[in-house]
Design an enzyme around this catalytic site. Structure first.
Site, PDB file in Angstrom:
ATOM      1  N   SER A  66       0.799  -1.231   0.000  1.00  0.00           N
ATOM      2  CA  SER A  66       0.000   0.000   0.000  1.00  0.00           C
ATOM      3  C   SER A  66       0.827   1.274   0.000  1.00  0.00           C
ATOM      4  CB  SER A  66      -0.917   0.026   1.217  1.00  0.00           C
ATOM      5  OG  SER A  66      -2.053  -0.751   0.948  1.00  0.00           O
ATOM      6  N   LYS A  69       0.562   3.444  -2.990  1.00  0.00           N
ATOM      7  CA  LYS A  69      -0.661   4.197  -3.335  1.00  0.00           C
ATOM      8  C   LYS A  69      -0.435   5.705  -3.492  1.00  0.00           C
ATOM      9  CE  LYS A  69      -3.670   0.613  -1.423  1.00  0.00           C
ATOM     10  NZ  LYS A  69      -4.380   0.143  -0.230  1.00  0.00           N
ATOM     11  N   TYR A 191      -2.724  -3.638 -10.448  1.00  0.00           N
ATOM     12  CA  TYR A 191      -2.649  -3.241  -9.036  1.00  0.00           C
ATOM     13  C   TYR A 191      -1.806  -4.239  -8.223  1.00  0.00           C
ATOM     14  CZ  TYR A 191      -4.181  -2.721  -4.188  1.00  0.00           C
ATOM     15  OH  TYR A 191      -4.205  -2.590  -2.829  1.00  0.00           O
ATOM     16  N   TYR A 243      -5.481   4.786   7.240  1.00  0.00           N
ATOM     17  CA  TYR A 243      -6.765   4.081   7.315  1.00  0.00           C
ATOM     18  C   TYR A 243      -7.605   4.597   8.479  1.00  0.00           C
ATOM     19  CZ  TYR A 243      -3.692   1.019   4.653  1.00  0.00           C
ATOM     20  OH  TYR A 243      -2.787   0.539   3.786  1.00  0.00           O
ATOM     21  N   VAL A 261       0.913  -3.565   4.182  1.00  0.00           N
ATOM     22  CA  VAL A 261       0.824  -4.850   4.888  1.00  0.00           C
ATOM     23  C   VAL A 261       2.129  -5.644   4.948  1.00  0.00           C
ATOM     24  CG1 VAL A 261      -1.644  -5.313   4.666  1.00  0.00           C
ATOM     25  CG2 VAL A 261      -0.094  -5.982   2.825  1.00  0.00           C
TER      26      VAL A 261
HETATM   27  N1  GLN Z   1      -1.721  -5.627  -1.880  1.00  0.00           N
HETATM   28  C1  GLN Z   1      -2.359  -5.378  -0.635  1.00  0.00           C
HETATM   29  C2  GLN Z   1      -3.871  -5.560  -0.767  1.00  0.00           C
HETATM   30  O1  GLN Z   1      -4.435  -5.037  -1.655  1.00  0.00           O
HETATM   31  C3  GLN Z   1      -2.041  -4.011  -0.152  1.00  0.00           C
HETATM   32  C4  GLN Z   1      -2.772  -3.640   1.113  1.00  0.00           C
HETATM   33  C5  GLN Z   1      -1.931  -2.891   2.090  1.00  0.00           C
HETATM   34  O2  GLN Z   1      -0.715  -2.844   2.000  1.00  0.00           O
HETATM   35  N2  GLN Z   1      -2.570  -2.361   3.088  1.00  0.00           N
HETATM   36  O3  GLN Z   1      -4.491  -6.230   0.006  1.00  0.00           O
END
Ligand code: GLN
Length: 447
Positions: A66, A69, A191, A243, A261
Site C-alpha cells: 500500500s 498508493k 494493481y 486508514y 501490509v
Molecule cells: N496488496 C495489498 C492488498 O491489496 C495491499 C494492502 C496494504 O498494504 N494495506 O491487500
C-alpha cells in the site's frame, strides 16, 4: 552520501530500543507475506540535501504494497489533473479498514485513493495503450521516486494474484456501479503488480523525501512530479494514509504517512525529510507496530508535528536611507507569505518620509526563492509606488522577478542606488525637494 552524527545516533538508539517490541502479527492473507521475518527492522531517513541515514535492516527487500498508493496517485494527478482524478476517486477519509467497501452511494466512487478500492481505480486511470504499458509507466514512476530502477517480486505478485479475491470483489462492485472504467482482471492485475514492486526502507525514505521536497528527488535531483501534485498527495496522506487510525495519527504524530501490509511505513516532513520504517508485524488496523512507535517518538523529539508553531521567523528585512531622497530595503532568504508581508510593511515605512519624487531600491540579491504569490504581491506594491511618482530599482535575480521593467534591475546595490539617486535629482533639484515635503503616508489599518 551516507551521513553520520546526531541523526544517525538517534536512529540507532531508537532502533535498538524498539527492536525488542514484539507486538503485532505478520500479515498472512497474502501467503507469501507470511514468510517475512518478524524480527526484521530497518529505519531510514533522507534529508532535503539528499543526506541518507539508516539503522538496522534498511537495505532488506520488501514489497511496497500500500505504500505504492500515494506515488501512483501522484502520477495520476500529474497526468490527469485534480478534477479529472477526483471525478473517479474522492478525498474523504473513510474511517474504515484498508480493504473496506467504501463507495459513495449512487456513484460507486471510492472514498479516497489510500484504501484498496480507491487505489485500484487510481491505477486504472493511468493513461496507457494496454495493461502492460500501464504497469511499465507505474514502475518507471516508482523508480524515479526511488532514484533507482525497481523490479517486481514475482512470488509475492503470484501469491496475491492467486488469493486476492477480496480486491477482485471490490473491483467487481465498482465495475457494476460504473466507477471502474476497465475490465476487472486487468485492473487488479496491474494493481497486484504495483503492490509487489520490491523496495528497501532506504528506497522508501528517498521516495518519501521526494514527496516532502515538492516532487524533486533530493538524491538524484530529478523533478518527478510537480510541486503542487506533491502537496496534494501529502494532504491526502495526512487525512487518509493511516486508514481508520488516520485521526489518531494526525493527533499524535502529525505527519503525512502511509503504511502497508508487508511492514513498510513512510512519513513525510514537508521541506525537511522523508522517513521510512520496515518491520513486518502489524497492529489491528494493519499498520506496522514498530514503525508507528518510531514515528511517534521522532515526531515528538524533533517537534515535527505539522501544526507545530515554528516560532517567529528570523528577521530577514532591513532598511536604510541613502543620500537625499532614496530609501533602501534589503531582504534575504526565501520570500513566502510571512517574509513578504514583513518586506512590504518595511517598504511602506521606508518610503513614508520620502519626497514625492523620491526613489527606493529593493535589494533582493540575497533572496533565495520567491514563491509566485509573493512575487505578485511585491510586484503590485512596486507598481503602486511607481504610480505615486517614486523611482523604483531592484537588485538581483529575485529583483527581476518582481519588477517588470528590466532597465530598472541591477546586478549590484551600488549601481542601483547610484542610478536611483541620479533619477531623483534629475526629477527634482534638492532645494525643490525640501519644499515638497514627505510623500503620502502609507495606509494605516483601522484597528
Ligand atoms: N496488496 C495489498 C492488498 O491489496 C495491499 C494492502 C496494504 O498494504 N494495506 O491487500
Amino acid at each position: 552520501m551516507a551521513a553520520v552524527g546526531a541523526v544517525s545516533r538517534a536512529l540507532a538508539e531508537l532502533h535498538a530500543r524498539l527492536a525488542v517490541v514484539d507486538d503485532g502479527a505478520v500479515a498472512d492473507y497474502i501467503p507469501q507475506l507470511a514468510l517475512a521475518d518478524p524480527a526484521a527492522f530497518g529505519l531510514a531517513l533522507v534529508s532535503m540535501d539528499g543526506h541518507r541515514y539508516t539503522a538496522g535492516d534498511a537495505l532488506a527487500p520488501l514489497t511496497i504494497q500500500s505504500v505504492s498508493k500515494p506515488f501512483v496517485y501522484a502520477l495520476a494527478l500529474a497526468e490527469l489533473g485534480l478534477d479529472a482524478v477526483t471525478a473517479h476517486v474522492g478525498a474523504e477519509p473513510s474511517g474504515e479498514g484498508f480493504n473496506a467497501i467504501s463507495l459513495e452511494p449512487g456513484t460507486g466512487r471510492p472514498a479516497n485513493p489510500m484504501i484498496n478500492a480507491g487505489a485500484i481505480v487510481t491505477t486504472s486511470l493511468i493513461p496507457a495503450a494496454d495493461p502492460a504499458a500501464r504497469f511499465e509507466r507505474i514502475l518507471a514512476c516508482l523508480s524515479a521516486f526511488a532514484g533507482r530502477r525497481l523490479d517486481v517480486d514475482e512470488a509475492v505478485y503470484a501469491s496475491e494474484s492467486r488469493t486476492g479475491d477480496r480486491n477482485r470483489a471490490l473491483a467487481y462492485l465498482m465495475r457494476g456501479a460504473g466507477s471502474l472504467a476497465v475490465d476487472v482482471e486487468e485492473a487488479v492485475d496491474v494493481y497486484f503488480r504495483q503492490c509487489a514492486v520490491r523496495v528497501t526502507a532506504a528506497d522508501l525514505a528517498v521516495m518519501a523525501a521526494t514527496l516532502a521536497g515538492g516532487g524533486v528527488n533530493p538524491v538524484t535531483g530529478e523533478p518527478v512530479v510537480p510541486e503542487l501534485t506533491a502537496e496534494r498527495v501529502l494532504a491526502v496522506m495526512a487525512t487518509s494514509g493511516m486508514y481508520d487510525a488516520a485521526g489518531d495519527w494526525l493527533l499524535r504524530v502529525g505527519l503525512p504517512a502511509k503504511g502497508g501490509v508487508s511492514g513498510g511505513l513512510i512519513a513525510c516532513s514537508p521541506a525537511r525529510f522523508g522517513i521510512a520504517a520496515y518491520s513486518p508485524p502489524l497492529d489491528a488496523v494493519g499498520n506496522p507496530v514498530r514503525g508507528v512507535l518510531a514515528l511517534r517518538e521522532l515526531s515528538e523529539r524533533y517537534a515535527l508535528h505539522l501544526m507545530h508553531h515554528p516560532g517567529a521567523a528570523p528577521a530577514t528585512v532591513t532598511r536604510d536611507v541613502h543620500g537625499d531622497g532614496v530609501a533602501l530595503v534589503i531582504a534575504q532568504g526565501p520570500l513566502e507569505f510571512t517574509t513578504t508581508e514583513r518586506l512590504l510593511s518595511v517598504l511602506a515605512e521606508a518610503v513614508a518620509p520620502l519626497p514625492a519624487a523620491g526613489g527606493v531600491v529593493l535589494d533582493l540579491d540575497r533572496v533565495t526563492r520567491v514563491d509566485p504569490p509573493s512575487a505578485a504581491m511585491v510586484r503590485e506594491e512596486l507598481t503602486v509606488l511607481r504610480r505615486r511618482g517614486l523611482t523604483v530599482a531592484a537588485v538581483g535575480e529575485a529583483g527581476a522577478s518582481v519588477l517588470d521593467d528590466p532597465d530598472h534591475v541591477f546586478g549590484t546595490r551600488k549601481r542601483a542606488v547610484a542610478w536611483c539617486e541620479q533619477q531623483v535629482s534629475a526629477a527634482e533639484p534638492p532645494e525643490e525637494r525640501r519644499r515638497t515635503g514627505a510623500a503620502e503616508p502609507p495606509e494605516q489599518p483601522h484597528w
